[in-house]
Design a protein around this motif. Sequence first.
Motif, mmCIF file in Angstrom:
data_model
loop_
_atom_site.group_PDB
_atom_site.id
_atom_site.type_symbol
_atom_site.label_atom_id
_atom_site.label_comp_id
_atom_site.label_asym_id
_atom_site.label_seq_id
_atom_site.Cartn_x
_atom_site.Cartn_y
_atom_site.Cartn_z
ATOM 1 N N LYS A 6 -19.503 -3.471 -18.569
ATOM 2 C CA LYS A 6 -18.426 -2.624 -18.063
ATOM 3 C C LYS A 6 -18.518 -1.221 -18.627
ATOM 4 C CE LYS A 6 -13.377 -2.476 -17.576
ATOM 5 N NZ LYS A 6 -12.095 -3.174 -17.881
ATOM 6 N N LYS A 7 -18.812 -1.119 -19.913
ATOM 7 C CA LYS A 7 -18.945 0.193 -20.558
ATOM 8 C C LYS A 7 -20.089 0.988 -19.957
ATOM 9 C CE LYS A 7 -19.269 2.337 -25.137
ATOM 10 N NZ LYS A 7 -19.328 2.084 -26.612
ATOM 11 N N GLN A 8 -21.166 0.300 -19.598
ATOM 12 C CA GLN A 8 -22.329 0.960 -19.003
ATOM 13 C C GLN A 8 -22.109 1.295 -17.523
ATOM 14 O OE1 GLN A 8 -25.754 -1.324 -21.724
ATOM 15 N NE2 GLN A 8 -25.565 -1.778 -19.560
ATOM 16 N N GLY A 9 -21.061 0.725 -16.936
ATOM 17 C CA GLY A 9 -20.792 0.954 -15.529
ATOM 18 C C GLY A 9 -21.702 0.169 -14.608
ATOM 19 N N VAL A 10 -22.141 -0.997 -15.073
ATOM 20 C CA VAL A 10 -23.050 -1.821 -14.280
ATOM 21 C C VAL A 10 -22.411 -3.183 -14.028
ATOM 22 C CG1 VAL A 10 -24.280 -2.781 -16.281
ATOM 23 C CG2 VAL A 10 -25.438 -2.649 -14.080
ATOM 24 N N THR A 11 -22.653 -3.725 -12.855
ATOM 25 C CA THR A 11 -22.155 -5.053 -12.517
ATOM 26 C C THR A 11 -23.313 -6.047 -12.555
ATOM 27 O OG1 THR A 11 -20.435 -4.142 -11.084
ATOM 28 C CG2 THR A 11 -21.021 -6.465 -10.761
ATOM 29 N N ILE A 12 -23.192 -7.068 -13.369
ATOM 30 C CA ILE A 12 -24.209 -8.111 -13.404
ATOM 31 C C ILE A 12 -24.027 -8.973 -12.158
ATOM 32 C CG2 ILE A 12 -25.113 -10.099 -14.663
ATOM 33 C CD1 ILE A 12 -23.973 -8.825 -17.226
ATOM 34 N N GLN A 13 -25.092 -9.103 -11.395
ATOM 35 C CA GLN A 13 -25.043 -9.855 -10.147
ATOM 36 C C GLN A 13 -25.771 -11.186 -10.289
ATOM 37 O OE1 GLN A 13 -26.700 -7.277 -7.146
ATOM 38 N NE2 GLN A 13 -25.131 -5.698 -7.428
ATOM 39 N N LYS A 14 -25.497 -12.077 -9.354
ATOM 40 C CA LYS A 14 -26.183 -13.364 -9.355
ATOM 41 C C LYS A 14 -27.695 -13.158 -9.307
ATOM 42 C CE LYS A 14 -23.475 -17.299 -7.852
ATOM 43 N NZ LYS A 14 -23.431 -18.422 -6.907
ATOM 44 N N ARG A 15 -28.389 -13.947 -10.106
ATOM 45 C CA ARG A 15 -29.852 -13.975 -10.161
ATOM 46 C C ARG A 15 -30.462 -12.726 -10.778
ATOM 47 N NH1 ARG A 15 -31.824 -17.666 -4.971
ATOM 48 N NH2 ARG A 15 -30.162 -19.222 -5.201
ATOM 49 N N ASP A 16 -29.659 -11.925 -11.490
ATOM 50 C CA ASP A 16 -30.219 -10.813 -12.257
ATOM 51 C C ASP A 16 -31.012 -11.343 -13.449
ATOM 52 O OD1 ASP A 16 -29.389 -8.671 -10.749
ATOM 53 O OD2 ASP A 16 -27.581 -8.279 -11.939
ATOM 54 N N ILE A 17 -32.026 -10.577 -13.829
ATOM 55 C CA ILE A 17 -32.782 -10.839 -15.055
ATOM 56 C C ILE A 17 -32.097 -10.044 -16.166
ATOM 57 C CG2 ILE A 17 -34.993 -10.482 -16.230
ATOM 58 C CD1 ILE A 17 -36.249 -10.696 -13.325
ATOM 59 N N LEU A 18 -31.587 -10.735 -17.178
ATOM 60 C CA LEU A 18 -30.867 -10.060 -18.260
ATOM 61 C C LEU A 18 -31.845 -9.615 -19.341
ATOM 62 C CD1 LEU A 18 -27.690 -12.279 -18.824
ATOM 63 C CD2 LEU A 18 -28.006 -10.338 -17.274
ATOM 64 N N VAL A 19 -31.755 -8.345 -19.704
ATOM 65 C CA VAL A 19 -32.573 -7.783 -20.782
ATOM 66 C C VAL A 19 -31.599 -7.304 -21.855
ATOM 67 C CG1 VAL A 19 -34.323 -6.081 -21.410
ATOM 68 C CG2 VAL A 19 -34.331 -7.092 -19.110
ATOM 69 N N ILE A 20 -31.576 -7.993 -22.970
ATOM 70 C CA ILE A 20 -30.557 -7.747 -23.999
ATOM 71 C C ILE A 20 -31.175 -7.021 -25.186
ATOM 72 C CG2 ILE A 20 -28.938 -8.845 -25.598
ATOM 73 C CD1 ILE A 20 -28.669 -11.075 -23.497
ATOM 74 N N ARG A 21 -30.617 -5.870 -25.501
ATOM 75 C CA ARG A 21 -31.113 -5.089 -26.644
ATOM 76 C C ARG A 21 -30.148 -5.201 -27.819
ATOM 77 N NH1 ARG A 21 -30.114 -0.316 -28.924
ATOM 78 N NH2 ARG A 21 -31.784 0.534 -30.242
ATOM 79 N N THR A 22 -30.697 -5.601 -28.971
ATOM 80 C CA THR A 22 -29.922 -5.679 -30.212
ATOM 81 C C THR A 22 -30.283 -4.568 -31.193
ATOM 82 O OG1 THR A 22 -31.546 -7.054 -31.387
ATOM 83 C CG2 THR A 22 -29.939 -8.202 -29.995
ATOM 84 N N GLY A 23 -31.480 -3.988 -31.022
ATOM 85 C CA GLY A 23 -31.986 -2.998 -31.966
ATOM 86 C C GLY A 23 -32.825 -3.613 -33.066
ATOM 87 N N SER A 24 -33.071 -4.912 -33.011
ATOM 88 C CA SER A 24 -33.757 -5.611 -34.101
ATOM 89 C C SER A 24 -35.193 -5.143 -34.301
ATOM 90 C CB SER A 24 -33.736 -7.125 -33.861
ATOM 91 O OG SER A 24 -34.277 -7.802 -34.976
ATOM 92 N N MET A 25 -35.920 -4.903 -33.215
ATOM 93 C CA MET A 25 -37.316 -4.482 -33.363
ATOM 94 C C MET A 25 -37.405 -3.064 -33.937
ATOM 95 S SD MET A 25 -39.292 -6.980 -32.709
ATOM 96 C CE MET A 25 -38.022 -7.911 -33.582
ATOM 97 N N GLY A 26 -36.451 -2.212 -33.553
ATOM 98 C CA GLY A 26 -36.412 -0.877 -34.156
ATOM 99 C C GLY A 26 -36.231 -0.963 -35.650
ATOM 100 N N ARG A 27 -35.390 -1.888 -36.087
ATOM 101 C CA ARG A 27 -35.174 -2.085 -37.521
ATOM 102 C C ARG A 27 -36.450 -2.571 -38.205
ATOM 103 N NH1 ARG A 27 -30.328 -4.813 -37.683
ATOM 104 N NH2 ARG A 27 -29.311 -2.865 -38.273
#
Length: 359
Positions: free
Chosen positions: A223-244
């Motif tokens: 919601k904050k990003q202004g994007v709607t997750i739709q059915k059958r979307d591929i979710l790409v989740i960023r935590t920042g862990s690899m940057g750390r």
Amino acid sequence: MKTKIKKNQEMKLQLMKSLYFKIATSACSLILLLGCSLNAQETTMAKIEKNTPKNWGKWGTDDRIGALNYLDEAQTLRGVKAVKTGKRFTLQLPMTHGVGPVFPGRVPVEHFMSQDESSYASGKKEPLAGGMKYSDDAVFMYLQGTSHVDALGHAWYGDKLWGGKSANNTIGGHDFVDVGALGEKGITGRGVLIDVGLAMGDAKGRLAPNTCIGLDDIKAVAKKQGVTIQKRDILVIRTGSMGRFYDEDDKQNWDALTEPGLCYSKELVQWVADMEIPVIAADNLAVEKAAQDINGETAVIPLHGALIRDLGVVLTEIYWLDELSEDCKKDKQYTFFFTASPLKMKRGSGSPVNPIVIK
């Protein structure tokens, strides 16, 4: 005489009771030792997954690709429609000898030259006819020792894999749901970056160690990003862990067992099932937080059981997402065409992959 017979009968009865008690006690002890009692069999995973969704049989009894069935031609075209500028991002970490984040028990890639200029300079090899020289090299690596895709047979609980197949199918190599089957299908569709690190993390867009990401967090960030997750979307989740991990000033705060990630809840699992999510990718080792507390009990990678084993969702991990994050933050476009294909490693538990995002 009658008294003596009666006493003998009582003694026999006592002896039989004693013998029965010993047999029963021994049997109970044996059951406990073998872990055969119902209570002993009921692991944390077995308990929390009661009455939760399963996709077993949805695409036939011998299905080998699970939720990738959702990614049909229409989903490929939907992904293509998300392309606006043609900008490309590759999401694999560099494969560097002896360096890289790996799950405990694994080692980073080991890279060796089998021949190079030293082979010729030392006189051990002669140039080819015409004067050409060449190098050759080899690697030893865990197939999940870099950015990778998990096979549907990679993780399970109890004695059943995806589709209800016997866990014996993993012995000596996967006879049923190997990663090669996913390589034959490939992954194409509309991807959505859920940048939880940027929305909820520190100044560098990194979540604190041990942070749990829940369903409400995913929805709030979208919601904050202004994007709607739709059915059958591929979710790409960023935590920042690899940057750390690659930041010398922050690496001391990185640990494989305290990385932030998704945390199990029935609501999250049901939502993934209802939304027909085919693939979840993330910039950590396991998509989820490695060790989690569920109803006062510790469970390690429980979502691997709920998502891979039960729903057939493909998990793909150890992504580099920082450049993609920066670009999405600038142009506010968090959807894109996503494509990836694991190597056709027959009977394998996983495979390296270099995913591509086109915005």
